[in-house]
Design an enzyme around this catalytic site. Structure first.
Site, PDB file in Angstrom:
ATOM      1  N   HIS A 100      -2.668  -0.913  -4.265  1.00 11.52           N
ATOM      2  CA  HIS A 100      -1.910  -1.232  -2.690  1.00 11.52           C
ATOM      3  C   HIS A 100      -1.247  -2.595  -3.067  1.00 11.52           C
ATOM      4  CE1 HIS A 100      -5.206   1.520  -1.539  1.00 11.52           C
ATOM      5  NE2 HIS A 100      -4.463   1.665  -0.412  1.00 11.52           N
ATOM      6  N   ASP A 103      -4.160  -5.223  -2.958  1.00 18.76           N
ATOM      7  CA  ASP A 103      -5.310  -5.189  -3.709  1.00 18.76           C
ATOM      8  C   ASP A 103      -4.943  -6.507  -4.876  1.00 18.76           C
ATOM      9  OD1 ASP A 103      -5.885  -2.907  -2.697  1.00 18.76           O
ATOM     10  OD2 ASP A 103      -4.788  -1.701  -4.295  1.00 18.76           O
TER      11      ASP A 103
HETATM   12  C1  XUL Z   1      -8.301   6.412   1.808  1.00 19.29           C
HETATM   13  C2  XUL Z   1      -7.321   6.644   0.768  1.00 19.29           C
HETATM   14  C3  XUL Z   1      -6.602   5.507   0.241  1.00 19.29           C
HETATM   15  C4  XUL Z   1      -5.072   5.946  -0.548  1.00 19.29           C
HETATM   16  C5  XUL Z   1      -4.453   5.011  -0.692  1.00 19.29           C
HETATM   17  O1  XUL Z   1      -8.909   7.439   2.246  1.00 19.29           O
HETATM   18  O2  XUL Z   1      -7.750   7.514   0.177  1.00 19.29           O
HETATM   19  O3  XUL Z   1      -7.175   4.763  -0.449  1.00 19.29           O
HETATM   20  O4  XUL Z   1      -5.805   6.647  -1.507  1.00 19.29           O
HETATM   21  O5  XUL Z   1      -3.946   4.090   0.201  1.00 19.29           O
END
Ligand code: XUL
Ligand code: CO
Length: 438
Positions: A100, A103
């Site tokens: 993300h 992150d």
């Molecule tokens: C949340 C989840 C996230 C996504 C990316 O449950 O799985 O980490 O994979 O935003």
């Protein structure tokens, strides 16, 4: 880097190895069904769990004080993490990663500052990617942690929040593009609601579709040939997440003419929360040509939340790989370990072991699934089970040659209907066990 310098590159030693720092089943170059294992599996490290996760839960603070985090804060810490991330992936042989925006770089006081921080870190990531040949499986946006997203991002009742989310997605798409990412994921985050007493669900869903269309348009505008994914999840953080499960997401995409631009990123623990098997979720997506990528983890059937554990369940891995092989494999997608070590597993060694067992579990799953498929175990049974549609009245039904009247006449002219046959579930489960146990 000093953090993993005593760790040798993890190698395949086979199932008899007693060394925890070896692969027992994952032999990257071994050919299975005409392709090296590593191409079938395309394992990816989730930056958020492995690099930034601290082990907090609603009752306790972080237990995983990573040695690399102790040496610096802010941007300096973010830079060290990049080096550690690539060293870690190299040591294990992970060829992909996912992140993300939030992150990889600290958020600034303004969007401009945040974007500047991102650019500086992306420069560094780019260098490491060139050095190691490690690739970006997908990027995504964190539009759920910051308090501004309290009522959702694109589904917020606040238009400024919609605009902020759009600006953030724009930047995240740009950095994913710069890093040559194969995909871009939308996980709903806080796109859902708590109560209809204060929610215009129809309007919120229209806005969700609007943001996704903007993303498609923007990728085209910047010439970014990316595979977009939606990651279904039924609940958590909101009570009703809009992207509930595969079926809900497929219909939503179809209804909004987005089905040509999106596939699904399906997560094992999310399937559990939706009260489906992972196999069901994968099959539904594959049957609709929308199986894109997988977040490989596992939940706990006794708990009602997203525990994001590393996958160790062989049965599940076999059936997951069976569905993937059956669908012709993942093309742009891979197996991303959206998984975190348990809070008491706080050492950096636990991080290594967790990834090793996750990779071994899926490698074992792949081997068994390939045998099942090559021997046509379930396919032959399916053919037999549905054979009444290959000829006679069955064929007329599937060819749309008959309607109610013809079928009534057909039945009236028959003395008795064809006898039903056993579904043989226990037999098939027993054969599956034989393939698993050997
Ligand atoms: C949340 C989840 C996230 C996504 C990316 O449950 O799985 O980490 O994979 O935003
Ligand atoms: Co996920």
């Amino acid at each position: 880097m000093k953090y993993f310098e005593n760790v040798k590159k993890i190698k395949y030693e086979g199932s008899k190895s007693l060394d925890p720092y070896t692969f027992k089943y994952y032999n990257a170059e071994e050919i299975i069904m005409g392709k090296p294992m590593k191409e079938h599996l395309k394992f990816s490290m989730a930056y958020w769990h492995t690099m930034t996760g601290g082990g907090t839960d609603p009752f306790g603070s972080a237990t995983m004080i990573r040695p690399w985090d102790e040496d610096a804060t802010g941007m300096e810490r973010a830079k060290i993490r990049v080096k550690v991330a690539f060293e870690f992936m190299e040591k294990i042989g992970l060829e992909y990663f996912c992140f993300h925006d939030a992150d990889i770089a600290p958020q600034g006081a303004t969007l401009e500052e945040t974007n500047k921080n991102l650019d500086e870190i992306v420069d560094l990531i780019e260098v490491e990617m060139k050095r190691t040949k490690i690739k970006l499986l997908w990027g995504t946006t964190n539009a759920f942690t910051h308090p501004r997203f309290v009522n959702g991002a694109s589904t917020s009742p606040n238009a400024d929040v919609f605009a902020y989310a759009a600006a953030q997605v724009k930047k995240a798409i740009e950095i994913t593009h710069r890093l040559g990412g194969a995909g871009y994921v939308f996980w709903g985050g806080r796109e859902g609601y708590e109560t209809l007493l204060n929610t215009d669900m129809k309007f919120e869903l229209e806005n969700l579709a609007r943001l996704l269309k903007m993303a498609v348009d923007y990728a085209k505008e910047i010439d970014f040939d990316v595979q977009f994914y939606i990651e279904p999840k039924p609940k958590e953080p909101t009570k009703h997440q809009y992207d509930f499960d595969s079926a809900t997401v497929v219909s939503f995409l179809r209804a909004n003419n987005l089905d040509n631009h999106f596939k699904l990123n399906i997560e094992t623990n999310h399937a559990t929360l939706a009260m489906h098997t992972m196999q069901h979720e994968l099959r539904f997506a594959a049957d609709n040509d929308m199986l894109g990528s997988v977040d490989a983890n596992q939940g706990d059937l006794l708990l009602g939340w997203d525990t994001d554990q590393f996958p160790t369940n062989i049965y599940n891995a076999v059936l997951t790989m069976y569905e993937i092989l059956r669908a012709g494999g993942l093309t742009t997608g891979g197996l991303n370990f959206d998984a975190k070590v348990r809070r008491p597993s706080f050492t950096k060694e636990d991080l290594l072991i967790a990834h090793i067992v996750g990779m071994d579990t899926y490698a074992a799953g792949l081997r068994i699934a390939a045998n099942l498929l090559e021997d046509g175990v379930f396919e032959d049974n399916l053919k037999q089970r549905y054979r009444s549609y290959d000829s006679g009245i069955g064929k007329k039904i599937v060819n749309n040659e008959v309607g109610f009247k013809e079928l009534e006449t057909y039945i009236l002219n028959r003395k008795e209907i064809e006898a039903n046959e056993s579904g043989k579930q226990e037999l098939l489960e027993s054969i599956l066990n034989q393939y698993i146990i050997g």
